[in-house]
Design a protein around this motif. Structure first.
Motif, PDB file in Angstrom:
ATOM      1  N   ARG A  38     122.892  79.884 105.941  1.00 19.20           N
ATOM      2  CA  ARG A  38     122.064  80.853 105.206  1.00 19.20           C
ATOM      3  C   ARG A  38     120.741  81.109 105.930  1.00 19.20           C
ATOM      4  N   ASP A 137     117.079  85.800  98.294  1.00 20.32           N
ATOM      5  CA  ASP A 137     118.354  86.465  98.568  1.00 20.32           C
ATOM      6  C   ASP A 137     119.253  85.625  99.480  1.00 20.32           C
ATOM      7  N   GLY A 139     118.999  82.186  99.211  1.00 19.70           N
ATOM      8  CA  GLY A 139     119.108  80.900  98.527  1.00 19.70           C
ATOM      9  C   GLY A 139     117.948  79.956  98.751  1.00 19.70           C
ATOM     10  N   GLY A 165     120.612  77.494  96.835  1.00 16.13           N
ATOM     11  CA  GLY A 165     121.690  78.428  96.503  1.00 16.13           C
ATOM     12  C   GLY A 165     121.096  79.713  95.935  1.00 16.13           C
ATOM     13  N   VAL A 166     121.823  80.810  96.134  1.00 19.01           N
ATOM     14  CA  VAL A 166     121.281  82.127  95.796  1.00 19.01           C
ATOM     15  C   VAL A 166     121.024  82.288  94.289  1.00 19.01           C
ATOM     16  N   GLU A 167     121.966  81.845  93.468  1.00 14.44           N
ATOM     17  CA  GLU A 167     121.838  82.065  92.022  1.00 14.44           C
ATOM     18  C   GLU A 167     120.575  81.396  91.475  1.00 14.44           C
ATOM     19  N   ALA A 168     120.399  80.123  91.786  1.00 17.86           N
ATOM     20  CA  ALA A 168     119.215  79.392  91.316  1.00 17.86           C
ATOM     21  C   ALA A 168     117.945  79.953  91.948  1.00 17.86           C
ATOM     22  N   ARG A 170     117.237  82.940  92.887  1.00 19.78           N
ATOM     23  CA  ARG A 170     116.823  84.218  92.281  1.00 19.78           C
ATOM     24  C   ARG A 170     116.155  83.985  90.929  1.00 19.78           C
ATOM     25  N   ILE A 171     116.690  83.073  90.143  1.00 23.15           N
ATOM     26  CA  ILE A 171     116.091  82.774  88.830  1.00 23.15           C
ATOM     27  C   ILE A 171     114.713  82.146  89.028  1.00 23.15           C
ATOM     28  N   TYR A 186     117.015  74.909  82.744  1.00 26.82           N
ATOM     29  CA  TYR A 186     118.366  75.437  82.972  1.00 26.82           C
ATOM     30  C   TYR A 186     119.395  74.346  83.221  1.00 26.82           C
ATOM     31  N   LYS A 189     122.981  74.558  81.792  1.00 22.33           N
ATOM     32  CA  LYS A 189     123.842  75.617  82.300  1.00 22.33           C
ATOM     33  C   LYS A 189     124.308  75.357  83.729  1.00 22.33           C
ATOM     34  N   TYR A 190     123.459  74.730  84.521  1.00 17.50           N
ATOM     35  CA  TYR A 190     123.753  74.664  85.949  1.00 17.50           C
ATOM     36  C   TYR A 190     124.125  73.285  86.471  1.00 17.50           C
TER      37      TYR A 190
END
Ligand SMILES: [Zn+2]
Length: 191
Positions: A38, A137, A139, A165-168, A170-171, A186, A189-190
């Motif tokens: 990445r 973008d 991660g 990681g990208v998802e975390a 971005r949040i 979170y 959820k994660y």
């Protein structure tokens, strides 16, 4: 590989980690393989946008961190401090072996082309602004932001980026959070 792993002086890495971690080379430095892949993409996109970043420091083995630690402590003891005082002083700016994110291969210190060391003024540069806008973008998050020192336990480090990681990422970036807050809010959820 747990890309959300929390590593600090209260949560050192377990020694077995070093046998499991897979490394890859990026511009002469080593990173955990997915984080490194990445980072390679991030550097490529930055360059396409006219931004040249330099990797100042990435993965550090436990042994290397141990060597840094022992060198600094003995330096302070030569200067006249007791062992306890030397450990206390060095501990303010250097992580204990196994307690640095650099020991995970998920962290990278970035600077401008030509820089040989990290800089407190990095946040004023176009390179830093580009990272703040784009790192998520790929991660990566600014791991030790300003005003979060109470939670991270580390002073503002505009150069230190951490792969989550990208998802975390971005949040975390959108919410202006630090990793500790993300894990707190979170975690169900994660994790
Ligand atoms: Zn760092």
């Amino acid at each position: 590989m747990d890309y959300l792993m929390l590593v600090d002086k209260f949560n050192p890495i377990d020694m077995g980690f070093y046998d499991r971690v897979e490394l890859t080379e990026v511009n002469g430095k080593f990173m955990e393989s997915q984080a490194g892949n990445r980072l390679r993409l991030l550097l490529k996109k930055a360059e396409a946008d006219g931004i040249k970043l330099k990797i100042i420091s990435a993965y550090r083995s436990f042994e290397y961190q141990q060597m840094l630690w022992e060198r600094e402590v003995s330096h302070e003891m030569w200067g006249g401090l007791s062992y306890e005082k030397a450990v206390e002083k060095v501990g303010r700016t250097l992580a204990l072996p196994g307690s640095s994110e650099h020991n995970t291969g998920l962290a990278v210190d970035l600077g401008r082309e030509g820089d040989n060391d990290v800089s407190d003024d990095f946040y004023k540069t176009p390179e830093s602004r580009w990272l703040c806008a784009n790192a998520a973008d790929f991660g990566f998050i600014l791991r030790y932001p300003r005003l979060k020192e109470q939670m991270t336990g580390i002073d503002f480090e505009p150069w230190h980026y951490r792969y989550v990681g990208v998802e975390a990422a971005r949040i975390i970036a959108a919410g202006g959070l630090c990793l500790e807050e993300f894990l707190h809010f979170y975690s169900e959820k994660y994790i």
